[in-house]
Write an enzyme that holds these catalytic residues in place. Structure first.
Site, PDB file in Angstrom:
ATOM      1  N   SER A 155      61.326  69.997 119.086  1.00 10.70           N
ATOM      2  CA  SER A 155      61.519  70.888 120.223  1.00 10.70           C
ATOM      3  C   SER A 155      61.141  72.332 119.908  1.00 10.70           C
ATOM      4  O   SER A 155      60.966  73.137 120.816  1.00 10.70           O
ATOM      5  CB  SER A 155      62.978  70.838 120.710  1.00 10.70           C
ATOM      6  OG  SER A 155      63.827  71.508 119.804  1.00 10.70           O
ATOM      7  N   LYS A 193      67.713  76.374 118.291  1.00 11.67           N
ATOM      8  CA  LYS A 193      67.031  76.821 119.501  1.00 11.67           C
ATOM      9  C   LYS A 193      66.899  78.346 119.504  1.00 11.67           C
ATOM     10  O   LYS A 193      67.575  79.051 118.746  1.00 11.67           O
ATOM     11  CB  LYS A 193      67.812  76.393 120.753  1.00 11.67           C
ATOM     12  CG  LYS A 193      67.808  74.893 121.027  1.00 11.67           C
ATOM     13  CD  LYS A 193      66.450  74.378 121.432  1.00 11.67           C
ATOM     14  CE  LYS A 193      66.493  72.917 121.836  1.00 11.67           C
ATOM     15  NZ  LYS A 193      66.779  72.037 120.700  1.00 11.67           N
TER      16      LYS A 193
END
Length: 234
Positions: A155, A193
């Site tokens: 991701s 993230k």
């Protein structure tokens, strides 16, 4: 006095800590008590905290300590030192221990503890585990305490972080807008993230268009550390 469900949850947590050394996940608690959602577990946990049977330990996944049991039960499980909230690494599980400090090996490298794997994808339940140490160039490190995590998922690939990379994290509980962080979601899930903040809203942004940005309230995300370096093996 505890309700039947509160007592069932307390005993289930205690039994799992005695057997495994860590509390069960909220999903495991939900299934054990045959509840439909984790919100019911949150309410039961809050009630047990208010009644003095358990307490939460800040900035750690599954960080629950049993203080007492009903009717003078057994003593609580052993305490452990700080460990970052990460995905358990492969191989035989090792005993729980406090996170080691970085240690100089020679003038060219510093030993940094690898604390398992972190999900660079959809967050999954986090487990604390010191797997091994890694030799790190000192110019990757900043002031403070550091740990390393093996990346699982893609991701963050457009930020140059690939599946199988090892990221170097500086332990901290706050970060600037745009920093790549280890984030603990709902005290239960850990992920790597980019942090975006707007007012009281917290967003965890992937660096891959196939993954959606997740939006949270201010009390739903705890920062565990900030990315300061990366090591890749070929």
């Amino acid at each position: 006095m505890l309700t039947l469900k509160q007592k069932e949850l307390l005993l289930f947590i205690h039994e799992r800590m005695q057997a495994d050394g860590v509390p069960p996940s909220f999903d495991e608690m939900k299934d054990a008590l045959d509840l439909k959602s984790k919100s019911g577990i949150h309410r039961l946990i809050t009630a047990l905290v208010e009644r003095g049977f358990i307490r939460r330990l800040p900035h750690r996944a599954r960080a629950i300590e049993v203080i007492k049991l009903p009717e003078g039960g057994d003593s609580a499980p052993r305490k452990v030192g700080f460990q970052p909230s990460v995905i358990e690494g492969a191989g035989r599980r090792q005993p729980e221990l406090s996170m080691p400090s970085s240690v100089a090996i020679d003038s060219r490298t510093v030993s940094v503890p690898v604390m398992g794997r972190i999900a660079a994808g959809t967050p999954i339940s986090a487990i604390q585990n010191h797997t091994h140490d890694i030799a790190c160039p000192p110019d990757l490190l900043t002031n403070g305490e550091h740990f390393a995590l093996e990346v699982k998922g893609d991701s963050m690939i457009e930020a140059g972080i690939h599946d199988g990379d090892t990221v170097i994290i500086r332990r901290c509980d706050s970060a600037e807008n745009g920093d790549i962080v280890v984030a603990l979601v709902e005290k239960e899930e850990a992920t790597l993230k980019r942090l975006r903040k707007k007012g009281t809203t917290v967003a965890l942004e992937a660096a891959n268009p196939e993954f959606k940005t997740r939006i949270f309230g201010p009390d739903q995300v705890d920062i565990q550390g900030r990315l300061v370096g990366l090591i890749r093996r070929y």
